[in-house]
Every structure is written in structure tokens, then in C-alpha cells.
Design an enzyme around this catalytic site. Structure first.
Site, PDB file in Angstrom:
ATOM      1  N   GLU A 130       0.849  -1.378   0.206  1.00 46.38           N
ATOM      2  CA  GLU A 130      -0.090  -0.011   0.120  1.00 46.38           C
ATOM      3  C   GLU A 130       0.784   1.254   0.011  1.00 46.38           C
ATOM      4  O   GLU A 130       1.782   1.210   0.807  1.00 46.38           O
ATOM      5  CB  GLU A 130      -0.905  -0.026   1.155  1.00 46.38           C
ATOM      6  CG  GLU A 130      -1.789   1.234   1.167  1.00 46.38           C
ATOM      7  CD  GLU A 130      -2.775   1.335   2.274  1.00 46.38           C
ATOM      8  OE1 GLU A 130      -2.693   0.349   3.302  1.00 46.38           O
ATOM      9  OE2 GLU A 130      -3.712   2.193   2.250  1.00 46.38           O
ATOM     10  N   GLY A 270       3.488   2.423  10.763  1.00 45.67           N
ATOM     11  CA  GLY A 270       3.249   1.742  11.899  1.00 45.67           C
ATOM     12  C   GLY A 270       2.877   0.037  11.634  1.00 45.67           C
ATOM     13  O   GLY A 270       3.606  -0.482  12.263  1.00 45.67           O
ATOM     14  N   ASN A 274      -2.228  -6.233   5.469  1.00 45.33           N
ATOM     15  CA  ASN A 274      -2.222  -7.200   4.565  1.00 45.33           C
ATOM     16  C   ASN A 274      -3.269  -8.476   4.984  1.00 45.33           C
ATOM     17  O   ASN A 274      -3.143  -9.171   6.256  1.00 45.33           O
ATOM     18  CB  ASN A 274      -0.956  -7.897   4.236  1.00 45.33           C
ATOM     19  CG  ASN A 274       0.205  -6.845   4.077  1.00 45.33           C
ATOM     20  OD1 ASN A 274       0.104  -6.123   3.376  1.00 45.33           O
ATOM     21  ND2 ASN A 274       1.003  -6.753   5.134  1.00 45.33           N
ATOM     22  N   HIS A 306      -6.382  -1.838  15.341  1.00 45.91           N
ATOM     23  CA  HIS A 306      -6.418  -0.766  14.047  1.00 45.91           C
ATOM     24  C   HIS A 306      -6.391  -1.909  12.856  1.00 45.91           C
ATOM     25  O   HIS A 306      -7.278  -2.226  11.842  1.00 45.91           O
ATOM     26  CB  HIS A 306      -5.488   0.164  14.023  1.00 45.91           C
ATOM     27  CG  HIS A 306      -5.833   0.971  12.734  1.00 45.91           C
ATOM     28  ND1 HIS A 306      -6.308   2.027  12.572  1.00 45.91           N
ATOM     29  CD2 HIS A 306      -5.182   0.812  11.566  1.00 45.91           C
ATOM     30  CE1 HIS A 306      -6.286   2.663  11.575  1.00 45.91           C
ATOM     31  NE2 HIS A 306      -5.662   1.825  10.747  1.00 45.91           N
ATOM     32  N   GLU A 307      -5.098  -2.748  12.744  1.00 48.23           N
ATOM     33  CA  GLU A 307      -4.972  -3.640  11.563  1.00 48.23           C
ATOM     34  C   GLU A 307      -5.923  -4.841  11.613  1.00 48.23           C
ATOM     35  O   GLU A 307      -6.498  -5.241  10.514  1.00 48.23           O
ATOM     36  CB  GLU A 307      -3.440  -4.136  11.704  1.00 48.23           C
ATOM     37  CG  GLU A 307      -2.301  -2.880  11.970  1.00 48.23           C
ATOM     38  CD  GLU A 307      -2.548  -1.898  10.746  1.00 48.23           C
ATOM     39  OE1 GLU A 307      -3.067  -2.038   9.628  1.00 48.23           O
ATOM     40  OE2 GLU A 307      -2.202  -0.512  11.140  1.00 48.23           O
ATOM     41  N   GLU A 329      -9.654   4.447   6.537  1.00 51.23           N
ATOM     42  CA  GLU A 329      -8.885   4.816   7.656  1.00 51.23           C
ATOM     43  C   GLU A 329      -9.509   5.474   8.486  1.00 51.23           C
ATOM     44  O   GLU A 329      -9.392   5.220   9.823  1.00 51.23           O
ATOM     45  CB  GLU A 329      -7.626   5.711   7.019  1.00 51.23           C
ATOM     46  CG  GLU A 329      -6.801   4.918   6.362  1.00 51.23           C
ATOM     47  CD  GLU A 329      -5.931   3.576   6.596  1.00 51.23           C
ATOM     48  OE1 GLU A 329      -6.242   3.538   8.117  1.00 51.23           O
ATOM     49  OE2 GLU A 329      -5.450   2.684   5.853  1.00 51.23           O
TER      50      GLU A 329
HETATM   51  N1  B3K Z   1      -3.065   0.798   5.628  1.00 48.61           N
HETATM   52  C1  B3K Z   1      -1.507   1.129   6.146  1.00 48.61           C
HETATM   53  C2  B3K Z   1      -1.003   2.347   5.655  1.00 48.61           C
HETATM   54  C3  B3K Z   1       0.167   2.092   4.708  1.00 48.61           C
HETATM   55  C4  B3K Z   1       0.627   3.405   4.386  1.00 48.61           C
HETATM   56  C5  B3K Z   1       1.382   3.124   2.973  1.00 48.61           C
HETATM   57  N2  B3K Z   1       1.908   4.410   2.589  1.00 48.61           N
HETATM   58  C6  B3K Z   1      -1.728   1.325   7.742  1.00 48.61           C
HETATM   59  C7  B3K Z   1      -2.786   1.350   8.379  1.00 48.61           C
HETATM   60  O1  B3K Z   1      -3.310   2.557   8.095  1.00 48.61           O
HETATM   61  O2  B3K Z   1      -3.325   0.512   8.923  1.00 48.61           O
HETATM   62 ZN    ZN Z   2      -5.344   1.941   8.887  1.00 49.70          ZN
END
Ligand code: B3K
Ligand code: ZN
Length: 867
Positions: A130, A270, A274, A306-307, A329
Site C-alpha cells: 500500500e 506503523g 495485508n 486497528h490492523e 482509515e
Molecule cells: N494502511 C496502512 C498504511 C500504509 C501506508 C502506505 N503508504 C496502515 C494502516 O493505516 O493501517
Molecule cells: Zn489503517
């Protein structure tokens, strides 16, 4: 050779939201075959492609970062004249509707310093895709609205890479001749390529399991270096708590049979969500009480949650295009904030979230890089992973929740997930689901998605005490931002109450007022006491508020408001009004603030965590944000004067608080955390009072602590002052934790944040320390990122702070443009500062812009800052 992003040769193109077109070709299936090696990796990709709609346009596959095709075949035939390269894109003319495209490329992970695509970190091979990293691995339509089923075969040397992980389910593995082995993974859920991941390396696993509400057992694994295994317990507990919470609060159950997390030490952000294989910056996984602070533990729980939550808000329902980034986000930040609030103290969590918003997002919204939570254009999407997209995005969805009510909001999220499961959605889809499920009309609310800038609300209360009536006049303005000179009034939900000036009780309870015009009048009657306005409870709207409440009203609210956030806010406002007046050159009296802080410190009903938050002075940066023109030195001096007076006048109370908090034995619980926080806050005030024993106390806390929170807290207080204890503590800390990168980061940060006047030169010297490197983003941020937010030191009138940061930006840009670009906003706000500093800052931006070979990441941030 270093494999950085392509430098800018001409002005890079602007990508616009209004230009969105659905993809010409879909890729329902992809099979990847990796022959992994650090210096050379071969990637074979088989794509089944399908023409979408009726058109004659060729298939265009994105490439980047020096991908060169070794071979391309179409429907099984290697054809040399059927494809061409157009810039970084592989273009193939195809006659039919369905075809099989096979490509083979070679890439060099060990030379990839951008940390995007496939790269090496501490001997591991790992990926970050990403937003647009997948194109650095293989040719593919690298856009989030192309969803594919992935089959991934990985082959590597067994001794060096014994663990081979990818998304989805583990299907097969085995040995191969020559000391090699392979693994086969298949992800049954169609996903955009930004969610692809693989990891190969020598990793140990903290294995556990979670039984979902429907009774399925999920295998959980947190993969780290063997030596770090003992530091993964908190992350694992957080993961399990997140899984249960998402079932309970949002009705979301995990879908695959496996959920793996890998920690790596070189990572731009952070963590990354995936599918089934989260990859984390190790700072958001590894923790034990000796090496991680309470703030680190909290951040780990928040980021793990969060992830994990992204599995639904992001992965099952993804974004149609990157302009919709806040769809996943903003929503996911709200979800992680709710989770953390439920785990500990909701009031303290809200205070922390608002502090973070004010520190990062408000300045962004007031500066040259201001953008709406759904931007209209970008040059480099990596620059849009901002506090506006994330934190303001979360505030906007939080306001929707407030307007719809908890049940309406939950009905809306259920409908959103049902309706868009397996698809790439838009912010508009989210709002429509909210409307459809609740019956609410959010047409005006959509302005929060299109207008940038922090609304300013003025609240004036006129009372007619004998008649028991009052009239509240609310007015709003939304300041101009780049490209948006005129704004429409926004719907602003304000939770408020009138407090009786004698009883301190809310008369008539709390009400929700939606200020949806430029001004609104709210009438009250039947008041039995003179009223005091308590407004924006829980920070119900992300606004700047101006009221006609004087110091006496604010002091009263700071002692009586029933809403904890408003109570905290009243104290902050009282302090801020005093500090801003002083910074403007007015003579101020500190007595009101001192009395209010005394009342808070002696209130037996308040818990330590709340007290610690409430007595903290607003940051230098936040004081500066209230001024028309900032003189950072002046701000620091007036703030220090108030700190010193608070320390001196209330010394006995700080000592009491310190002694109470000291008696605490280590445990990771909200109350123990609160006591630790209060302990170091009290120590800071004892030091500010220059009490004769302050250094002795601080050094004893440093030396005798059984946890990093107390130890680092004491070291921070020492680092702000003079003395042998300071040097002893810093030297001891460095020796004690030598080799533990995450802790050595703290050593750099503590010094970079020091309030001492020699900080700029100390930081320059630290940049020459053997432990410093610009190649590791954590280490870079620990010194340079921290220094750039140390207002007084960074803005040293000599300009050396600016020069230092600009040199760092130029140096890092050659290796890692994304991380370099994140340092630009500190210089970019030059217009806010007094002329000498503004000129110096602008000069550094101009020097950066003139440098040859600038990445488009840095180009965009610098040119917009100057523009
Ligand atoms: N979605 C990723 C962010 C990645 C940033 C890449 N440029 C982390 C997050 O917001 O959970
Ligand atoms: Zn995120």
C-alpha cells in the site's frame, strides 16, 4: 546501486478524483511464483484478465522501481511484438475478452531502500504494497478496484529463509534439491494488490488460537526474531481482545483459518493490514515492562486492533480509488479509538485523542497542505496518509454516530458491510448506507467530506437571571484553505449543558444542538440559578471554540463540570487564555491557574490519570497555533514562567502527588498507569520549582525504577535540565540498552525533545553518533522527527534547526522518498512565524526544491508549501 523512486525530471502529473474511470481490464485470478533471494528475486506472474465493458483499449499493467520484463507471454505464447513499454507501464494489445498473461521479472530486494515493494529488513524478506508498491514486484493494474484471488508459491534457501508466509491459507510445503524449499499459499478472498504480502526469514512464532462466536478456531501467530519472542505477549492479548470486541460491538467475525503478524524493524509506517498476514513495525509489537512505556503498550493495543479491524473496514470492503482512503482509515481509526476507550478509561482516551488531533491535524488544516478528508487531487498518494485522512476522518464518522445514535449507526455499518462486502466502495457509499439504515438526511453533512479547514465556532451566552432565561448565540466560520477560498456552513453537533453557578449541576441535562447554519440561537428557560455554559462535551465536534467565558467561569467548570472532557477542557482553556495573553505581551496573573490546579490536585474524587492530564500545560505548539504570528522563543518563555510558578506555589502538593504515585507497584492497569503518569508529571513540576532535591529525586526514579515508563519519565525530566545526574542517566541508559534498537530510539528522542537551549547543537552531534542512521525510519524519526516538533529548538533563530532538517530531507530523499516527504510539513508552515524565521524556513524549502533529482513525494510537499 540504490533502488529509490524515480526522481522528478519534469513537473509530475496531478491525479484528479473527477477523472476516475472503472478499470478497462479485470484480473479475477493471479498466480505468483517467487524464486526468492536477497540480491535477486525472480517473480513469475500468471494473470487471467477479462475485458470490462465494450472498448478497444489495451491492457495496461503498472510497473515501477526499475522492473524490467524478462519475458511476456500471451495465452501461452511468448510474443515479442505484442507488448511495449510506455513509461513504467507494460502495454499489451489483446484481441479477445479473456486472456492469460504470463510475465517474468527480476527484482533486487537488498538494493530496495524505499521500503516499498519487496525489500530486505534485518535478514528477512518482506513486502509493503500500500499504496502503490505492488508494481515494484510485478506488472499489474496497481489500483484498489481490481480484485483478484491470489495463489502464491514461494521458493527459497531453507537455511536462510526457513519460514515462508503469504496471505490466506497454507496449502502445501516441501523440500527441494540444493537446500531449497517451497510453500504454497492461497487466499480465497478476492483482494486488491495493495493487500498482498509475503515474508521469508528465520522467525520464531508465538502461536495461540481464538475461537470465534460461530465456533471456528483461528490459528494466531506472531512471528519475530527468536530473541524477541518473550516480548509478544501483550500484542497477542491485544489481538485476541480485538477479535472478541469486533464481534461484540460491530458483529464482525474473522474469516480465514489463520491470522499471522510479522514484526520487522525497517518499516515506513506503523503497520499494514495485508489479508491474513499483517506486517508490523516492530515498535508496535514488542513490549515488556523493562523496555516499553505505558504509552508504548497502549499504542501496541491500538495498532494491533486497528490492523485487525481493517479485515472488515478495508479488506472485505475496500476503497474504489485512493481518494476514498478515509473510507477505510477514518472508520478504522474510530474503531480502534472505541476499542481502546473500552479497554481503559474512556475520558482519558478521549483527551489523548483530542490532544493528538490538535497536535497533528489542526496545524495541517491551517497550513499549505490542508485538504478535505476526501481530497480532490494528489501528485503522490503516499503524501495523503495524513492526520486529516486518519484522525479528522475518524472525527467525521464519530459525528455521524452522534447524529444517528448508537443504534442507527450500528444499523448503518451493518448495511454498509452487507451491501459492499467483496467490493471496492466509496465514501459516498458509506454515507448512503448510513442514510438508508437510519432514515437520516446527511446531505449537508457531506460538506465534512469536501471542505477542508477547522471550523471556528463562537458561543455567547446572554442571561436574564431574574427571569430564569438564557439565550445562547452560536456562530460559525470555516476558514479559507488552499483552493477553497469560500466555505459553506457545516452541520456541527455540539453537546452542551448549562451548569448552575451555585450548585455546579447541569440544569435540564445535556442536549445535542446541531449548528447547521452560519448562526443559531438556542433559548433556555426555567433556570433556577445563574447559568455557566458547558459546551462541546466529549469534543463532540472537531472545531476551534471561542466563548465569552472568563477565568472565573473556566475555573468553576474545571472544578465542577460533569462531563470529564469539558472539565479537562475548561482547565486547558484557562491556561491557554493566560499563556496567549502573556505571549501577546500582556501582563498576566498566574493566580487563577494556580488555584484551579490546586483544586484539581486536592479533589479526592478524581483519578490520577485524569489529574495528570488536566494539570499539564498546553504544548508550546498549541499555544503558537492560537497566535496570529508565532515567536517560538516568546511562547517558550511565558510557558516556562507559568510552569515555574505552578511548581513553586504548589510544591507541597506536587510532593504529595509524587509520594502517592511512587507507592505504586508495577502492573499494566488503568489505575497503575494513571499513577505512573502523575508521578512523572509531578516530578516535572518539582524540577520546574528548582526544589533543591529535584535532581536527586529524578535520578533515584531513573535508577530504581522497575519499568520503562518511570525510567524514561525521569530521564526526560533530567534531560531538560543541567547537572551531572543528567549526563549519568543518559550514559547509563545508552549502556544498559545497547543493542535494543527500540529503546535506543527513546534515547535519541528524549534528547531531541529537550527544552535545553543547546538542543539544536546536541541534535546535530547526535546525527553523527555511530548509532544514528537515516536508513532506518524509526531511528530517523526518533531524532529528526522528534526534533522537528520541538518548537523552541527547531525554531532556533539562528536557523540551524531548519538547515539540519532540510539537509536530512535531501539525504533521506535519495533512499526513501516517502519518509523524507513526511519531514517537510515542519518547514512548510513558515507563514505562521515571525519574519526572520519565516524567511529562513522559506529559504530552506527553496534550497530543497532546487536540488537535482528530487522525488515526486518531496516535490509535492515542498512546492505546495511554497505555493
Ligand atoms: N494502511 C496502512 C498504511 C500504509 C501506508 C502506505 N503508504 C496502515 C494502516 O493505516 O493501517
Ligand atoms: Zn489503517
Amino acid at each position: 546501486m540504490l533502488d529509490a523512486a524515480a526522481p522528478v525530471s519534469a513537473t509530475p502529473p496531478v491525479i484528479r478524483r473527477e477523472d476516475y474511470r472503472p478499470p478497462d481490464w479485470l484480473v479475477p485470478e493471479i498466480a505468483l511464483d517467487f524464486q526468492l533471494g536477497a540480491d535477486a528475486t525472480r517473480v513469475k506472474a500468471k494473470l487471467t484478465v477479462r475485458r470490462q465493458g465494450t472498448h478497444a483499449r489495451p491492457l495496461r499493467l503498472d510497473g515501477g522501481g526499475g522492473l524490467t520484463p524478462i519475458s511476456v507471454s500471451i495465452d501461452g505464447e511468448e510474443l515479442h511484438d505484442a507488448w511495449r513499454l510506455d513509461g513504467d507501464q507494460l502495454v499489451i494489445d489483446l484481441p479477445g475478452t479473456d486472456h492469460l498473461i504470463e510475465t517474468e521479472v527480476q527484482i533486487a530486494p537488498s538494493a530496495n531502500s524505499t521500503l516499498m515493494g519487496l525489500y530486505e529488513s534485518g535478514g528477512l524478506l518482506c513486502t509493503q504494497c500500500e499504496a502503490e508498491g505492488f508494481r515494484r514486484i510485478t506488472f499489474f493494474p496497481d489500483r484498489p478496484d481490481v480484485l483478484s484471488r491470489y495463489t502464491v508459491r514461494m521458493e527459497a534457501e531453507r537455511a536462510r529463509y526457513p519460514v515462508l508466509l503469504s496471505n490466506g491459507d497454507h496449502m502445501d510445503a516441501g523440500d527441494l534439491p540444493g537446500g531449497r524449499h517451497y510453500a504454497l499459499w492461497r487466499d480465497p478472498f478476492p483482494k486488491p494488490c495493495y493487500l498482498f504480502a509475503l515474508v521469508a526469514g528465520d522467525l520464531a512464532c508465538n502461536a495461540d488460537s481464538f475461537v470465534t462466536r460461530s465456533g471456528r478456531t483461528i490459528d494466531l501467530g506472531i512471528w519475530v526474531r527468536e530473541a524477541d519472542l518473550a516480548k509478544t505477549e501483550h500484542a497477542m492479548a491485544s489481538l485476541k481482545a480485538s477479535m472478541a470486541w469486533d464481534e461484540r460491538v460491530y458483529g464482525r467475525e474473522y474469516d480465514l483459518a489463520v491470522f499471522n503478524i510479522v514484526a520487522v524493524s525497517d518499516f515506513n509506517f506503523g503497520a499494514m493490514e495485508n489479508k491474513g498476514l499483517n506486517i508490523f513495525n516492530s515498535r508496535y509489537i514488542l513490549a515488556d515492562p523493562d523496555t516499553a512505556t505505558d504509552a508504548d503498550f497502549d499504542a501496541i493495543a491500538g495498532v494491533v486492533a486497528h490492523e485487525y479491524f481493517h479485515n472488515w473496514s478495508g479488506n472485505r470492503v475496500t476503497c474504489r480509488d485512493w481518494f476514498q482512503l478515509s473510507l477505510k482509515e477514518g472508520f478504522t481509526v474510530l474503531r480502534d479509538q472505541q476499542f481502546s476507550a473500552d479497554q481503559g478509561s474512556p475520558a482519558v482516551k478521549r483527551i489523548e485523542d483530542v490532544r493528538a488531533l490538535r497536535a497533528a491535524q489542526f496545524p495541517e488544516d491551517a497550513g499549505p497542505l490542508a485538504h478535505p478528508i476526501r481530497p480532490d487531487s494528489y501528485i503522490e498518494i503516499s503524501n495523503f496518509y495524513t492526520a486529516t485522512i486518519y484522525n479528522k476522518g475518524a472525527e467525521v464518522i464519530r459525528m455521524m454516530k452522534l447524529i444517528l445514535g448508537d443504534e442507527g449507526f450500528r444499523a448503518g455499518t451493518d448495511l454498509y458491510f452487507d451491501r459492499h462486502d467483496g467490493h471496492a466502495a466509496t465514501c459516498e457509499d458509506f454515507i448512503v448506507a448510513m442514510e438508508d439504515a437510519s432514515g437520516a438526511d446527511l446531505s449537508r453533512f457531506r460538506l465534512w467530506y469536501t471542505q477542508a479547514g477547522t471550523p471556528r465556532v463562537k458561543a455567547v451566552l446572554e442571561t436574564d437571571a431574574p427571569g430564569g432565561r438564557a439565550r445562547l448565540l452560536l456562530t460559525q466560520t470555516v476558514p479559507p484553505t488552499p483552493g477553497q477560498p469560500e466555505k459553506l456552513p457545516m452541520p456541527i453537533p455540539l453537546k452542551l449543558a448549562l451548569l448552575g453557578a451555585a450548585s455546579g449541576k447541569a440544569m435540564g441535562g445535556e442536549q445535542l444542538v446541531i449548528l447547521d447554519e452560519a448562526e443559531k440561537e438556542v433559548l433556555f428557560d426555567g433556570l433556577t440559578e445563574a447559568p455557566i455554559l458547558s459546551i462541546n462535551h466529549g469534543f463532540s465536534a472537531p472545531i476551534c471554540l471561542e466563548t465569552d467565558r472568563g477565568p472565573a467561569d473556566l475555573a468553576f467548570l474545571s472544578a465542577h463540570d460533569e462531563d470529564p472532557f469539558a472539565r479537562y477542557e475548561a482547565m486547558q482553556q484557562l491556561m491557554l487564555d493566560t499563556l496567549v495573553a502573556a505571549a501577546r505581551g500582556q501582563t498576566v496573573d498566574h493566580a487563577g491557574v494556580i488555584d484551579a490546579v490546586r483544586n484539581t490536585l486536592t479533589d479526592p474524587h478524581l483519578d490520577a490519570a485524569f489529574v495528570a492530564e488536566a494539570v499539564l500545560l498546553p504544548s508550546e505548539a498549541f499555544i503558537g497555533d492560537q497566535l496570529e504570528v508565532v515567536d517560538p522563543e516568546k511562547v517558550a518563555v511565558v510557558r516556562e514562567a507559568l510552569r515555574n510558578d505552578l511548581g513553586t506555589e504548589l510544591l507541597d502538593l506536587w510532593r504529595d502527588a509524587y509520594a502517592r504515585a511512587q507507592a505504586n507497584r508495577y502492573e499494566y492497569s488503568p489505575s497503575a498507569k494513571g499513577l505512573r503518569r502523575l508521578r512523572t508529571v509531578a516530578l516535572g513540576f518539582i524540577a520546574a520549582a528548582k526544589a533543591p532535591d529535584w535532581a536527586e529525586l529524578a535520578f533515584a526514579q531513573y535508577r530504581d525504577s522497575d519499568n520503562m515508563t518511570d525510567r524514561q519519565g525521569a530521564m526526560g525530566v533530567l534531560a531538560n535540565n543541567e547537572g551531572v545526574e543528567r549526563e549519568r542517566a543518559l550514559a547509563d541508559f545508552h549502556d544498559r540498552y545497547a543493542g535494543d534498537a527500540l529503546v535506543i530510539d527513546k534515547w535519541f528522542t528524549t534528547q531531541a525533545l529537550s527544552t535545553r537551549l543547546d538542543t539544536p547543537e546536541k541534535v546535530e552531534a547526535l546525527a553523527r553518533h555511530p548509532d544514528f542512521t537515516i536508513a532506518n525510519p524509526n531511528r530517523l524519526r526518533s531524532l529528526v522527527g522528534a526534533f522537528a516538533v520541538n518548537q523552541r529548538a527547531f525554531h532556533d533563530v539562528s536557523g540551524r534547526g531548519y538547515r539540519f532538517v532540510a539537509d536530512m530531507i535531501l539525504g533521506v530523499d535519495r533512499l526513501n522518498p516517502q519518509t523524507a516527504a513526511r519531514l517537510v510539513p515542519s518547514l512548510g508552515r513558515w507563514r505562521r512565524y515571525e519574519p526572520v524565521r519565516a524567511t529562513l524556513m522559506r529559504g530552506e524549502l527553496e534550497r530543497i526544491l532546487a536540488a537535482p533529482g528530487l522525488s515526486k513525494d518531496v516535490f509535492e510537499q515542498v512546492s505546495k508549501s511554497l505555493g
